[in-house]
Design a protein around this motif. Structure first.
Motif, mmCIF file in Angstrom:
data_model
loop_
_atom_site.group_PDB
_atom_site.id
_atom_site.type_symbol
_atom_site.label_atom_id
_atom_site.label_comp_id
_atom_site.label_asym_id
_atom_site.label_seq_id
_atom_site.Cartn_x
_atom_site.Cartn_y
_atom_site.Cartn_z
ATOM 1 N N UNK A 191 -2.669 9.694 4.039
ATOM 2 C CA UNK A 191 -2.255 8.289 4.026
ATOM 3 C C UNK A 191 -0.854 8.097 4.603
ATOM 4 N N UNK A 192 0.002 9.073 4.399
ATOM 5 C CA UNK A 192 1.379 8.940 4.889
ATOM 6 C C UNK A 192 1.408 8.787 6.410
ATOM 7 N N UNK A 193 0.368 9.285 7.060
ATOM 8 C CA UNK A 193 0.338 9.250 8.531
ATOM 9 C C UNK A 193 0.129 7.849 9.095
ATOM 10 N N UNK A 239 0.836 -1.189 0.000
ATOM 11 C CA UNK A 239 0.000 0.000 0.000
ATOM 12 C C UNK A 239 0.874 1.244 0.000
ATOM 13 N N UNK A 240 0.248 2.378 0.233
ATOM 14 C CA UNK A 240 0.965 3.645 0.138
ATOM 15 C C UNK A 240 0.141 4.579 -0.704
ATOM 16 N N UNK A 241 0.510 5.825 -0.734
ATOM 17 C CA UNK A 241 -0.326 6.797 -1.430
ATOM 18 C C UNK A 241 -0.423 6.528 -2.928
ATOM 19 N N UNK A 242 -1.542 6.960 -3.477
ATOM 20 C CA UNK A 242 -1.753 6.834 -4.915
ATOM 21 C C UNK A 242 -0.649 7.599 -5.644
ATOM 22 N N UNK A 299 -3.013 -4.753 -3.556
ATOM 23 C CA UNK A 299 -2.527 -3.368 -3.404
ATOM 24 C C UNK A 299 -3.671 -2.380 -3.162
ATOM 25 N N UNK A 300 -4.299 -2.476 -2.003
ATOM 26 C CA UNK A 300 -5.368 -1.524 -1.670
ATOM 27 C C UNK A 300 -4.787 -0.183 -1.218
ATOM 28 N N UNK A 301 -5.660 0.821 -1.126
ATOM 29 C CA UNK A 301 -5.173 2.084 -0.532
ATOM 30 C C UNK A 301 -4.974 1.847 0.976
ATOM 31 N N UNK A 302 -4.474 2.854 1.667
ATOM 32 C CA UNK A 302 -3.974 2.645 3.026
ATOM 33 C C UNK A 302 -5.047 2.170 4.014
ATOM 34 N N UNK A 308 -5.515 16.837 -7.542
ATOM 35 C CA UNK A 308 -5.432 17.607 -6.296
ATOM 36 C C UNK A 308 -6.041 16.804 -5.154
ATOM 37 N N UNK A 309 -7.157 16.152 -5.435
ATOM 38 C CA UNK A 309 -7.821 15.367 -4.394
ATOM 39 C C UNK A 309 -6.954 14.184 -3.980
ATOM 40 N N UNK A 310 -6.371 13.500 -4.951
ATOM 41 C CA UNK A 310 -5.513 12.345 -4.644
ATOM 42 C C UNK A 310 -4.322 12.774 -3.794
ATOM 43 N N UNK A 311 -3.784 13.977 -4.069
ATOM 44 C CA UNK A 311 -2.630 14.440 -3.287
ATOM 45 C C UNK A 311 -3.029 14.741 -1.843
ATOM 46 N N UNK A 312 -4.229 15.304 -1.700
ATOM 47 C CA UNK A 312 -4.735 15.574 -0.352
ATOM 48 C C UNK A 312 -4.869 14.259 0.434
ATOM 49 N N UNK A 313 -5.454 13.268 -0.240
ATOM 50 C CA UNK A 313 -5.609 11.951 0.390
ATOM 51 C C UNK A 313 -4.233 11.373 0.719
ATOM 52 N N UNK A 314 -3.299 11.545 -0.208
ATOM 53 C CA UNK A 314 -1.949 10.979 -0.022
ATOM 54 C C UNK A 314 -1.289 11.532 1.242
ATOM 55 N N UNK A 315 -1.463 12.845 1.499
ATOM 56 C CA UNK A 315 -0.892 13.449 2.718
ATOM 57 C C UNK A 315 -1.432 12.741 3.956
#
Ligand code: 5GP
Length: 206
Positions: free
Chosen positions: A156-158, A12-15, A102-105, A147-154
């Motif tokens: 997800x890193x947590x 897993x990990x950010x998109x 490989x699901x999202x976080x 932009x939305x995926x990047x917001x989600x990615x931030x």
């Protein structure tokens, strides 16, 4: 030596971190792994094949299956539904085959709750800004979606501390990330606690 049920590897990990490329490259190198194909309500991208990349479902069909308990976990991601079919995972592991998915976080964390023995691998790009570059290079999303995926990615890193391994996907060195992933898989297969008790006893008494 037979090791009992198969192992479940969750990448897993950010998109945009490169999960798809990494897992595809790994699958091309090994025949031992089964891949868990997810269901989704998003439209197929060019080149995506039904049953190979995803099971593409209508929202109604997805919800019907979800309500019937057919998914091990499911999530809304960027306005679409994604879910891991339960039967495939249960049967394949019971047959002794290893699975990679490989699901999202959040999906990865839900899989960990259902299968505490799952091995969770977190894939990150070496720099966060590369996520944006990769999403832009893919050219399959609108700017708003990116932009939305990047917001989600931030966000997800947590979740990183819940994972067992981190693999850094360096720009232009993705073959190294594939090797790192393969090393994790190999090492996990050799862990003592993966072996059945009677086999270990045989070893103890030789
Ligand atoms: P994409 O639309 O780019 O194929 O996938 C979007 C996100 O959904 C990715 O982060 C991908 O890993 C995730 N995803 C794919 N299948 C599943 C699934 O079955 N469950 C969950 N929770 N996420 C998934």
């Amino acid at each position: 030596m037979k090791t009992g049920p198969g192992l479940l590897f969750v990448v897993s990990g950010p998109s945009g971190a490169g999960k798809d490329t990494l897992v595809d490259a790994l699958r091309a190198r090994t025949t031992r792994l089964r891949y868990s194909v997810s269901a989704t309500t998003r439209s197929p991208r060019p080149g995506e094949i039904e049953g190979e990349h995803y099971f593409f479902l209508t929202p109604e069909e997805f919800e019907r299956r979800r309500d019937a308990g057919d998914f091990l976990e499911w999530r809304v991601y960027n306005g679409n539904l994604y879910g891991t079919p339960r039967d495939y995972v249960e049967w394949t592991l019971a047959d002794g085959y290893d699975i990679i998915m490989k699901p999202e976080v959040n999906g990865a964390l839900a899989i960990q709750a259902a299968y505490p023995a799952a091995v969770l691998i977190f894939l990150v790009p070496d720099r966060f800004s590369y996520l944006r570059d990769r999403l832009l290079a893919r050219r399959t999303e609108t700017n708003e979606e990116i932009a939305h995926r990047l917001e989600v990615a931030h966000e997800e890193m947590k979740a990183i501390r819940n994972f067992d391994y981190i693999i850094i996907n360096e720009q232009h060195r993705s073959e190294e990330a594939v090797e790192d992933l393969e090393a994790v898989l190999h090492a996990e297969r050799f862990r003592i606690h993966r072996y059945e008790d009677d086999l270990l006893r045989d070893v103890e008494h030789t």
